[in-house]
Design an enzyme around this catalytic site. Structure first.
Site, PDB file in Angstrom:
ATOM      1  N   ASP A   1       0.840  -1.192   0.000  1.00  0.00           N
ATOM      2  CA  ASP A   1       0.000   0.000   0.000  1.00  0.00           C
ATOM      3  C   ASP A   1       0.875   1.242   0.000  1.00  0.00           C
ATOM      4  O   ASP A   1       2.075   1.178   0.273  1.00  0.00           O
ATOM      5  CB  ASP A   1      -0.932   0.009   1.206  1.00  0.00           C
ATOM      6  CG  ASP A   1      -0.178   0.038   2.531  1.00  0.00           C
ATOM      7  OD1 ASP A   1       0.827  -0.687   2.650  1.00  0.00           O
ATOM      8  OD2 ASP A   1      -0.588   0.772   3.455  1.00  0.00           O
TER       9      ASP A   1
ATOM     10  N   GLU B   1      -0.021  -1.184   5.685  1.00  0.00           N
ATOM     11  CA  GLU B   1       1.103  -0.809   6.543  1.00  0.00           C
ATOM     12  C   GLU B   1       1.045   0.648   6.948  1.00  0.00           C
ATOM     13  O   GLU B   1       1.387   1.006   8.083  1.00  0.00           O
ATOM     14  CB  GLU B   1       2.415  -1.108   5.814  1.00  0.00           C
ATOM     15  CG  GLU B   1       3.670  -0.950   6.673  1.00  0.00           C
ATOM     16  CD  GLU B   1       4.270   0.441   6.672  1.00  0.00           C
ATOM     17  OE1 GLU B   1       5.194   0.685   7.468  1.00  0.00           O
ATOM     18  OE2 GLU B   1       3.806   1.300   5.871  1.00  0.00           O
TER      19      GLU B   1
END
Length: 495
Positions: free
Chosen positions: A87, A154
């Site tokens: 991400d 994350e």
């Protein structure tokens, strides 16, 4: 400056990395919307990846595991995990119309670096992910039995790695590729904890119709550099939320006003670049006070923030506001919430131990929210900061929620990976590598809790201004870091 079609990235060296990075840029993948990129990676594993012996899996949280057998002659060497997240932080400039959920990233090649077009680039951690995938999709790289662990979510709370099964970590060694300084070896990182203040204030009708001397006004702070709320917290950059609070406090002390709305930032882990307030007050007096504040603040930040702007403009008619007492409380809360570096490390010179950053401020229809992120290399300072925030909440009548705690990664200076990687970096970069801890959240802290026997290290190429529209990655640094990774994989010892 060259705005590069994605295929131009594939002409950079090493081509195997930049081809993957072009694919990553082409598929939108902000946090909580990264699944299309994950699906694409698995499609490649189940398609062309079959020729490399790849086996892929995705768990319910979107984490991806890719397993690959050892290359010829390395079957008896210990298995190794390469870890990255897929991400990215979604931040854009005020003039950008980019839609992170639907639009691909537009890369720009300039002076030996790859940037994006007034948005975050996603080199954090897309370039590390591209390196990991380039190893997996290869038939000419020497490596032991290999597992790629690619995590989701994350950038906001470490949601993916928290849900990761420890069964995916059955290896003695783990290489994390989520660092941002070439020639440096990271052996520790900060943990984090979210803090959210909230309160609902009653709204009242705007006093504009009853008090014709008052005006509907907008104050906006903009033009700031921004940055990562961990690694840039000690760089002297200004936080727009704090500057706006400072201006509002100075104005209210002399000329009380009615607040209608506030908005600053949208992510906790970003140092806020723009913030604004709409209010009802005495235009003439407030104009004078804002101009005085602009002169003072601009002088203070003339070096760190040369593009700082504080604009003051009339706005459309405001129908509802919060009362004067409520406005005073909002301004006071924003003024006294701690922000910035709280303590430097005793063990690592020049490294921040504990900090807190006010990333998001919102007042909308009476609902007030302030979202902060605290970080610390140790666990106990987070408890101390939490006690301070709880006391502040009690004194101001705010509700405080503490959530999404994750531990730091404590250094293991005697690790085999550290001992093996130092001479490799010396050879590639020509200098003895710095052994450091980073004041940011790496997933290694949570991973070590799931497998305490993991020997871990983190390194990566030069990435600058992560979490801001100025994010960029150095092309030559990618190639050098790649050399270190390949050499290290060859040196993994036998089981």
């Amino acid at each position: 400056m060259i705005t590069a079609p994605l295929h131009q990235l594939t002409q950079l060296q090493p081509t195997s990395i930049w081809r993957w990075f072009a694919d990553i840029c082409a598929i939108p993948h902000p946090t909580f919307h990264e699944r299309p990129l994950g699906d694409f990676i698995l499609q490649q594993v189940n398609g062309i990846g079959q020729r490399y012996g790849l086996i892929g899996a995705m768990d319910a949280k979107g984490n991806i595991r890719i397993q690959k057998p050892a290359s010829a002659g390395m079957q008896n060497h210990s298995p190794v995990i390469i870890q990255a997240h897929y991400d990215m932080v979604a931040q854009k400039g005020t003039a950008s119309t980019h839609d992170f959920v639907h639009d691909p990233i537009t890369p720009i090649i300039k002076d030996g670096w790859v940037w994006a077009d007034d948005t975050t680039l996603g080199a954090d951690n897309g370039i590390g992910l591209a390196m990991a995938l380039a190893v997996a999709f290869s038939d000419d790289i020497a490596h032991p039995p290999l597992t790629l662990v690619i995590t989701s979510e994350e950038e906001t709370g470490m949601g993916g790695v928290k849900a990761l099964s420890s069964d995916w970590l059955n290896a003695p060694y783990l290489i994390n590729l989520d660092s941002e300084d070439e020639g440096a070896l990271f052996v520790g990182c900060a943990g984090g904890r979210d803090a959210t203040f909230s309160h609902h204030f009653d709204v009242i009708d705007s006093p504009l119709s009853q008090q014709p001397t008052l005006s509907a006004l907008r104050i906006e702070v903009s033009g700031l550099r921004g940055g990562h709320s961990g690694i840039d917290i000690d760089k002297g950059v200004a936080n727009a939320n704090l500057l706006l609070a400072r201006v509002l406090s100075a104005v209210f002390d002399e000329s009380p006003f009615y607040l209608a709305s506030l908005h600053g930032g949208n992510l906790r882990n970003v140092i806020t670049r723009e913030a604004s307030a709409t209010l009802v007050g005495d235009k003439a007096v407030i104009t004078r006070l804002v101009e005085a504040q602009l002169a003072m603040i601009s002088a203070e930040y003339r070096v760190a923030e040369p593009n700082l702007a504080i604009q003051f403009t009339p706005t459309d008619n405001i129908e509802h506001v919060i009362g004067l007492d409520a406005t005073q409380k909002v301004v006071d809360v924003l003024t006294i919430i701690p922000n910035g570096v709280l303590r430097m490390s005793d063990s690592f010179v020049g490294v921040v131990e504990t900090s807190i950053s006010m990333g998001v401020v919102i007042l909308d229809k009476g609902q007030f929210n302030v979202k902060c992120l605290m970080r610390s290399l140790a666990e106990t300072p987070k408890e101390a900061v939490s006690q301070q925030l709880n006391a502040l909440a009690r004194q101001t009548g705010m509700c405080l929620e503490l959530s999404d705690d994750y531990p730091g990664w404590q250094p293991a200076i005697g690790s085999w990976l550290l001992t093996a990687t130092k001479p490799l970096m010396q050879q590639v970069f020509g200098n003895t590598p710095q052994v450091e801890v980073i004041h940011a959240g790496l997933e290694c802290g949570i991973l070590s809790g799931k497998n305490p026997k993991l020997d871990m290290i983190s390194f990566g190429p030069n990435i600058r201004a992560a979490h801001s529209p100025k994010e960029r990655v150095e092309i030559a640094s990618v190639g050098k870091t790649w050399q270190v990774l390949l050499a290290l994989l060859q040196q993994i010892p036998k089981s």
